[in-house]
Design an enzyme around this catalytic site. Sequence first.
Site, PDB file in Angstrom:
ATOM      1  N   GLY A   1      42.930  39.205  38.271  1.00  0.00           N
ATOM      2  CA  GLY A   1      43.270  40.011  39.442  1.00  0.00           C
ATOM      3  C   GLY A   1      42.356  39.780  40.621  1.00  0.00           C
ATOM      4  CB  SER A   2      41.232  37.713  42.454  1.00  0.00           C
ATOM      5  OG  SER A   2      42.084  36.787  41.805  1.00  0.00           O
TER       6      SER A   2
END
Length: 215
Positions: A182-183
């Site tokens: 997640g980013s």
Amino acid sequence: MSSYPHPIIAREGWFHIVIAFSVALLVQLTFGWLWALPFWAAALFVLQFFRDPPRAIPLQANAVLAPADGRIVAVEKTHDPFLNRDAVKVSVFMNVFNVHSNRSPVDGVLRDRWYFPGKFLNASLSKASLENERNALWIKTEKGVDVTCVQVAGLIAKRILCDSKPGDHLSRGQRFGFIRFGSRVDVYLPPETKINVNIGDKVYATLTILGELRG
């Protein structure tokens, strides 16, 4: 045209995948299927997270390609803090179900890169671009256009990986790094760039053309 130098499962995930499946198997052999089901589900999640499919690369010479899969969360005129210039920023937010390989948006030479430790705020927030852990790449095209591509860690992401170093030549769609779990990736472009995406659009690394460079 396509570029795919790595296996379909990202090498950054091999260790994690082996551990996840080993734990699931151990639990199954020790306690049985019922106890093992959550561990097999977790192992399958880890496997899907590290998938790294090949992508066709558009031939359009002035195209700026999406550096990551995800959703557009910002299209705005702003200040590029890395090259100290006016720019238009396009940001791609990756959730845990997106492919997390990062690919070069343009052809060019990696002139420099900078790593900044920081926070782990939700990467969909605007302030994550300046406050979170991040790794910035300065790419200069053959025509002398500056493009800044920034890997930004997120709420769950705790590791930014980058394989490229200053002096390397990056081709459009070439894989240069990975962010775990997640980013976000920000791309800073010259203000006169024609932008082809809007906030909320789903984009796919190399397949989606974010914009077109002038000149």
